[in-house]
Write a protein that holds these residues in place. Sequence first.
Motif, PDB file in Angstrom:
ATOM      1  N   PHE A  42     -17.376   1.656   2.014  1.00 38.08           N
ATOM      2  CA  PHE A  42     -17.301   1.299   3.430  1.00 38.08           C
ATOM      3  C   PHE A  42     -17.122  -0.203   3.562  1.00 38.08           C
ATOM      4  CE2 PHE A  42     -19.312  -0.056   7.406  1.00 38.08           C
ATOM      5  CZ  PHE A  42     -18.828   0.864   8.336  1.00 38.08           C
ATOM      6  N   VAL A  43     -16.280  -0.602   4.504  1.00 38.58           N
ATOM      7  CA  VAL A  43     -16.115  -2.023   4.815  1.00 38.58           C
ATOM      8  C   VAL A  43     -16.050  -2.177   6.325  1.00 38.58           C
ATOM      9  CG1 VAL A  43     -13.598  -1.906   4.606  1.00 38.58           C
ATOM     10  CG2 VAL A  43     -14.739  -4.116   4.409  1.00 38.58           C
ATOM     11  N   ALA A  44     -16.643  -3.249   6.825  1.00 38.58           N
ATOM     12  CA  ALA A  44     -16.570  -3.563   8.253  1.00 38.58           C
ATOM     13  C   ALA A  44     -16.280  -5.039   8.423  1.00 38.58           C
ATOM     14  CB  ALA A  44     -17.868  -3.199   8.967  1.00 38.58           C
ATOM     15  N   ALA A  45     -15.626  -5.374   9.524  1.00 37.65           N
ATOM     16  CA  ALA A  45     -15.293  -6.764   9.820  1.00 37.65           C
ATOM     17  C   ALA A  45     -15.477  -7.011  11.303  1.00 37.65           C
ATOM     18  CB  ALA A  45     -13.853  -7.075   9.403  1.00 37.65           C
ATOM     19  N   ALA A  46     -15.833  -8.244  11.639  1.00 35.12           N
ATOM     20  CA  ALA A  46     -15.947  -8.648  13.043  1.00 35.12           C
ATOM     21  C   ALA A  46     -15.413 -10.064  13.177  1.00 35.12           C
ATOM     22  CB  ALA A  46     -17.389  -8.574  13.516  1.00 35.12           C
ATOM     23  N   PHE A  47     -14.790 -10.324  14.304  1.00 36.76           N
ATOM     24  CA  PHE A  47     -14.241 -11.659  14.589  1.00 36.76           C
ATOM     25  C   PHE A  47     -14.506 -11.940  16.057  1.00 36.76           C
ATOM     26  CE2 PHE A  47     -11.365 -14.960  15.636  1.00 36.76           C
ATOM     27  CZ  PHE A  47     -10.938 -15.582  14.469  1.00 36.76           C
ATOM     28  N   GLY A  48     -15.250 -13.000  16.343  1.00 38.06           N
ATOM     29  CA  GLY A  48     -15.616 -13.279  17.722  1.00 38.06           C
ATOM     30  C   GLY A  48     -15.299 -14.691  18.150  1.00 38.06           C
ATOM     31  N   VAL A  49     -14.941 -14.832  19.423  1.00 36.78           N
ATOM     32  CA  VAL A  49     -14.671 -16.127  20.043  1.00 36.78           C
ATOM     33  C   VAL A  49     -15.609 -16.256  21.241  1.00 36.78           C
ATOM     34  CG1 VAL A  49     -12.959 -17.459  21.317  1.00 36.78           C
ATOM     35  CG2 VAL A  49     -12.268 -16.189  19.282  1.00 36.78           C
ATOM     36  N   TYR A  50     -16.256 -17.414  21.366  1.00 40.10           N
ATOM     37  CA  TYR A  50     -17.243 -17.653  22.413  1.00 40.10           C
ATOM     38  C   TYR A  50     -16.848 -18.950  23.121  1.00 40.10           C
ATOM     39  CZ  TYR A  50     -19.085 -14.655  18.840  1.00 40.10           C
ATOM     40  OH  TYR A  50     -19.197 -13.656  17.903  1.00 40.10           O
ATOM     41  N   ALA A  58     -16.641 -15.070  12.066  1.00 33.23           N
ATOM     42  CA  ALA A  58     -16.046 -13.883  11.469  1.00 33.23           C
ATOM     43  C   ALA A  58     -16.931 -13.414  10.322  1.00 33.23           C
ATOM     44  CB  ALA A  58     -14.635 -14.174  10.970  1.00 33.23           C
ATOM     45  N   HIS A  59     -16.891 -12.113  10.078  1.00 36.26           N
ATOM     46  CA  HIS A  59     -17.747 -11.518   9.056  1.00 36.26           C
ATOM     47  C   HIS A  59     -17.003 -10.349   8.412  1.00 36.26           C
ATOM     48  CE1 HIS A  59     -21.188 -13.457  11.230  1.00 36.26           C
ATOM     49  NE2 HIS A  59     -20.407 -13.184  12.263  1.00 36.26           N
ATOM     50  N   VAL A  60     -17.205 -10.174   7.128  1.00 33.80           N
ATOM     51  CA  VAL A  60     -16.726  -8.992   6.406  1.00 33.80           C
ATOM     52  C   VAL A  60     -17.871  -8.502   5.544  1.00 33.80           C
ATOM     53  CG1 VAL A  60     -15.134  -8.105   4.675  1.00 33.80           C
ATOM     54  CG2 VAL A  60     -14.307  -9.683   6.418  1.00 33.80           C
ATOM     55  N   SER A  61     -18.099  -7.196   5.540  1.00 34.31           N
ATOM     56  CA  SER A  61     -19.236  -6.640   4.809  1.00 34.31           C
ATOM     57  C   SER A  61     -18.808  -5.350   4.128  1.00 34.31           C
ATOM     58  CB  SER A  61     -20.396  -6.389   5.778  1.00 34.31           C
ATOM     59  OG  SER A  61     -21.595  -6.158   5.113  1.00 34.31           O
ATOM     60  N   ILE A  62     -19.171  -5.207   2.837  1.00 31.54           N
ATOM     61  CA  ILE A  62     -18.730  -4.084   2.017  1.00 31.54           C
ATOM     62  C   ILE A  62     -19.944  -3.359   1.454  1.00 31.54           C
ATOM     63  CG2 ILE A  62     -17.351  -3.388   0.018  1.00 31.54           C
ATOM     64  CD1 ILE A  62     -16.055  -6.283   0.277  1.00 31.54           C
ATOM     65  N   VAL A  63     -19.972  -2.032   1.605  1.00 37.27           N
ATOM     66  CA  VAL A  63     -21.030  -1.217   1.009  1.00 37.27           C
ATOM     67  C   VAL A  63     -20.450  -0.442  -0.168  1.00 37.27           C
ATOM     68  CG1 VAL A  63     -22.614   0.708   1.355  1.00 37.27           C
ATOM     69  CG2 VAL A  63     -22.330  -0.994   3.160  1.00 37.27           C
ATOM     70  N   LYS A  64     -21.069  -0.631  -1.332  1.00 34.53           N
ATOM     71  CA  LYS A  64     -20.661   0.078  -2.540  1.00 34.53           C
ATOM     72  C   LYS A  64     -21.855   0.140  -3.481  1.00 34.53           C
ATOM     73  CE  LYS A  64     -17.911   1.754  -5.807  1.00 34.53           C
ATOM     74  NZ  LYS A  64     -17.443   3.166  -5.742  1.00 34.53           N
ATOM     75  N   ASP A  65     -22.162   1.339  -3.978  1.00 33.29           N
ATOM     76  CA  ASP A  65     -23.235   1.534  -4.957  1.00 33.29           C
ATOM     77  C   ASP A  65     -24.574   1.010  -4.453  1.00 33.29           C
ATOM     78  OD1 ASP A  65     -21.366   2.648  -6.711  1.00 33.29           O
ATOM     79  OD2 ASP A  65     -20.911   0.698  -7.608  1.00 33.29           O
ATOM     80  N   GLY A  66     -24.860   1.226  -3.170  1.00 36.85           N
ATOM     81  CA  GLY A  66     -26.162   0.898  -2.626  1.00 36.85           C
ATOM     82  C   GLY A  66     -26.398  -0.554  -2.298  1.00 36.85           C
ATOM     83  N   VAL A  67     -25.365  -1.387  -2.408  1.00 37.89           N
ATOM     84  CA  VAL A  67     -25.482  -2.803  -2.091  1.00 37.89           C
ATOM     85  C   VAL A  67     -24.490  -3.153  -0.982  1.00 37.89           C
ATOM     86  CG1 VAL A  67     -25.306  -5.174  -2.952  1.00 37.89           C
ATOM     87  CG2 VAL A  67     -26.247  -3.372  -4.423  1.00 37.89           C
ATOM     88  N   GLN A  68     -24.944  -3.909   0.008  1.00 43.31           N
ATOM     89  CA  GLN A  68     -24.084  -4.388   1.084  1.00 43.31           C
ATOM     90  C   GLN A  68     -23.805  -5.864   0.833  1.00 43.31           C
ATOM     91  OE1 GLN A  68     -25.152  -3.051   5.019  1.00 43.31           O
ATOM     92  NE2 GLN A  68     -24.266  -4.856   5.990  1.00 43.31           N
ATOM     93  N   ARG A  69     -22.536  -6.174   0.571  1.00 44.20           N
ATOM     94  CA  ARG A  69     -22.115  -7.533   0.262  1.00 44.20           C
ATOM     95  C   ARG A  69     -21.428  -8.120   1.490  1.00 44.20           C
ATOM     96  NH1 ARG A  69     -21.475  -3.889  -3.652  1.00 44.20           N
ATOM     97  NH2 ARG A  69     -22.257  -4.347  -5.764  1.00 44.20           N
ATOM     98  N   CYS A  70     -21.951  -9.234   1.995  1.00 42.37           N
ATOM     99  CA  CYS A  70     -21.516  -9.772   3.276  1.00 42.37           C
ATOM    100  C   CYS A  70     -20.948 -11.179   3.096  1.00 42.37           C
ATOM    101  CB  CYS A  70     -22.681  -9.849   4.253  1.00 42.37           C
ATOM    102  SG  CYS A  70     -23.725  -8.362   4.299  1.00 42.37           S
ATOM    103  N   LEU A  71     -19.839 -11.425   3.749  1.00 42.59           N
ATOM    104  CA  LEU A  71     -19.259 -12.762   3.807  1.00 42.59           C
ATOM    105  C   LEU A  71     -19.282 -13.214   5.262  1.00 42.59           C
ATOM    106  CD1 LEU A  71     -17.791 -15.038   2.219  1.00 42.59           C
ATOM    107  CD2 LEU A  71     -15.635 -13.950   2.908  1.00 42.59           C
TER     108      LEU A  71
END
Length: 358
Positions: A42-50, A58-71
């Motif tokens: 699973f991967v999710a991304a968000a990009f926001g302007v305020y 902006a954020h990108v987050s990946i779930v694999k093998d029980g670990v969520q890796r976030c940038l």
Amino acid sequence: MLTKGDDYPIHQTPEPIAYAGSDRNFYDRYFFNAYSPDGTEFVAAAFGVYPALNVADAHVSIVKDGVQRCLHASKVLNMERMDLTVGPIRIEVLEPLQRLKVTVERAEGIACELTFEGRAFPIEEPRFVKRIGPRLFMDYTRLTQNCRVSGWVEMDGRRLDAAGWLGTRDRSWGIRPVGAPDPQPTPGAGVPGFFWQWTPVNFDDRSVFFHVNADPDGQPWNTRAVILPDGAGPEGGWEADGPSMDVTLRQGLRHAERGTLTIPLADGAATVDLEPVTTFLMRGIGYGGEWRHGGLKGELAVAREDIDLSAADMGAMENLHIQAISKAVLRAPGEPERQGVGVFEQLILGPYRPYGLG
């Protein structure tokens, strides 16, 4: 102040695009998720302007093998709303309302190149308007679109091929709490609470969308369900008022162990059974936590965060907001049973009497 956006016919006020009214909580955001057919990747991304905070993140987050890796990445906007890049993360609108691309130039061991292609025209959800006493808490519009996904995701030199993945994207804009929270309470606001469920689900030839915002006593203030065939245009699909979700909560938690969505239709009710298989923490893409949406981090900040999902306290405030990647079964009158996959997003803050939560 003039910016690149002023050369496009998109103004909504007599002012330059750099100014978005007077509410400091105005925002404009992209959201994406994508998942393998079995829901284990699973991967999710968000990009926001305020605009009023002069921040983009902006954020990108990946779930694999029980670990969520976030940038995570944040920058000073400098009032330039047409620049859809924050550090290594970039959004491209390849074909408006149909194809968009998320790119991460390798940073902190994470990279990706994912294209999202809509399965049908996006749905426009009913406008979300909510006051807390006299204060306008929310006032925003959102479009949602289920997608076919192509491309790849890379983490620490390991590449995942996203061919055959499905997902969802949305765009929302308006007023919602962003940046530093307001420390001053509002007298006469009533019992604080927030209840939210959202279930965009992909099936072989159609999509199912459901959402509900409800008061602590269970009274919905914004809800709808839509069944949308692939290829449907702006007026396509079956829309239903009065959908309902029956949920069994996990022991001692505010997250669902399973759920059944009931959608009233003209020829009888359709149901969608949801069975969560993987948990994604929404703080990994800026919904709360240290990297909350709109937080000022300086001219440019980029950081990685790894979360061991097996060790995370799912009852902690920062982990209440989740998307549960879920297997789904659709049963509709006169049609064969369909298997699918989607997300079951959940957030319950404060009391919610129908679930016995105080």
